[in-house]
Design a protein around this motif. Sequence first.
Motif, mmCIF file in Angstrom:
data_model
loop_
_atom_site.group_PDB
_atom_site.id
_atom_site.type_symbol
_atom_site.label_atom_id
_atom_site.label_comp_id
_atom_site.label_asym_id
_atom_site.label_seq_id
_atom_site.Cartn_x
_atom_site.Cartn_y
_atom_site.Cartn_z
ATOM 1 N N LYS A 1 0.842 -1.193 0.000
ATOM 2 C CA LYS A 1 0.000 0.000 0.000
ATOM 3 C C LYS A 1 0.872 1.236 0.000
ATOM 4 O O LYS A 1 1.882 1.287 0.696
ATOM 5 N N GLU B 1 -3.194 5.493 2.629
ATOM 6 C CA GLU B 1 -4.406 5.044 3.302
ATOM 7 C C GLU B 1 -5.520 6.017 2.971
ATOM 8 O O GLU B 1 -5.291 7.218 2.877
ATOM 9 N N HIS B 2 -6.701 5.472 2.841
ATOM 10 C CA HIS B 2 -7.858 6.329 2.612
ATOM 11 C C HIS B 2 -8.392 6.813 3.955
ATOM 12 O O HIS B 2 -8.207 6.159 4.986
ATOM 13 N N ARG C 1 -13.704 5.162 3.818
ATOM 14 C CA ARG C 1 -13.931 3.763 4.155
ATOM 15 C C ARG C 1 -15.356 3.532 4.665
ATOM 16 O O ARG C 1 -15.996 2.528 4.324
ATOM 17 N N SER D 1 -16.455 1.314 -6.679
ATOM 18 C CA SER D 1 -15.161 1.756 -7.180
ATOM 19 C C SER D 1 -15.305 2.930 -8.137
ATOM 20 O O SER D 1 -14.572 3.918 -8.048
ATOM 21 N N THR E 1 -9.116 -2.094 -3.783
ATOM 22 C CA THR E 1 -9.142 -1.339 -2.526
ATOM 23 C C THR E 1 -10.514 -1.456 -1.880
ATOM 24 O O THR E 1 -10.631 -1.673 -0.673
#
Length: 168
Positions: free
Chosen positions: A2, A5-6, A11, A28, A37
């Motif tokens: 990765k 990070e989102h 999320r 997506s 992801t």
Amino acid sequence: MKNKEHTRQVRDTVVKKFKAGFGYKKISQALNIPRSTVQAIILKWKEYQTTANLPRPGRPSKLSAHTRRRLIRDAAKRPMITLDELQRSTAEVGDSVHRTTISRILHKSGLYGRVARRKPFLKDIHKKCCLEFATSHLGDTPNMWKKVLWSDAAFTANGISTNVGTCL
């Protein structure tokens, strides 16, 4: 691996859309993030019932990224610097670490302590001249060698025989 990070909001949005019945591909496209992801976020939510970041394995690094870069820069700039000097410089910044920690960081960046190879005393030209001398006197008798006056005067200040100079 990765690379980012989102956010927690993204999320949570992925999980809400999944609960609403949307598929991975639709989520997506709607959020403009890769399908893999979306799949990873949903699998994590199914297993742990949370979208929060979980604690990572392993011990956190004792040195900050800034101090690590500074160590590498100092070692690259001055190759003869010792680990003790690097240890003192990190202590001045406020991070006191062991010498082996510093050594490990330098090894990971490709910097290793090496000792220079010893230069041989005899060069190829010297070996050739000695062999030439030995082959030319191969048949000499022991009585002939008794007549030879051996002296260290034939050597110059740098240790190379004056006879060797004639071979050059």
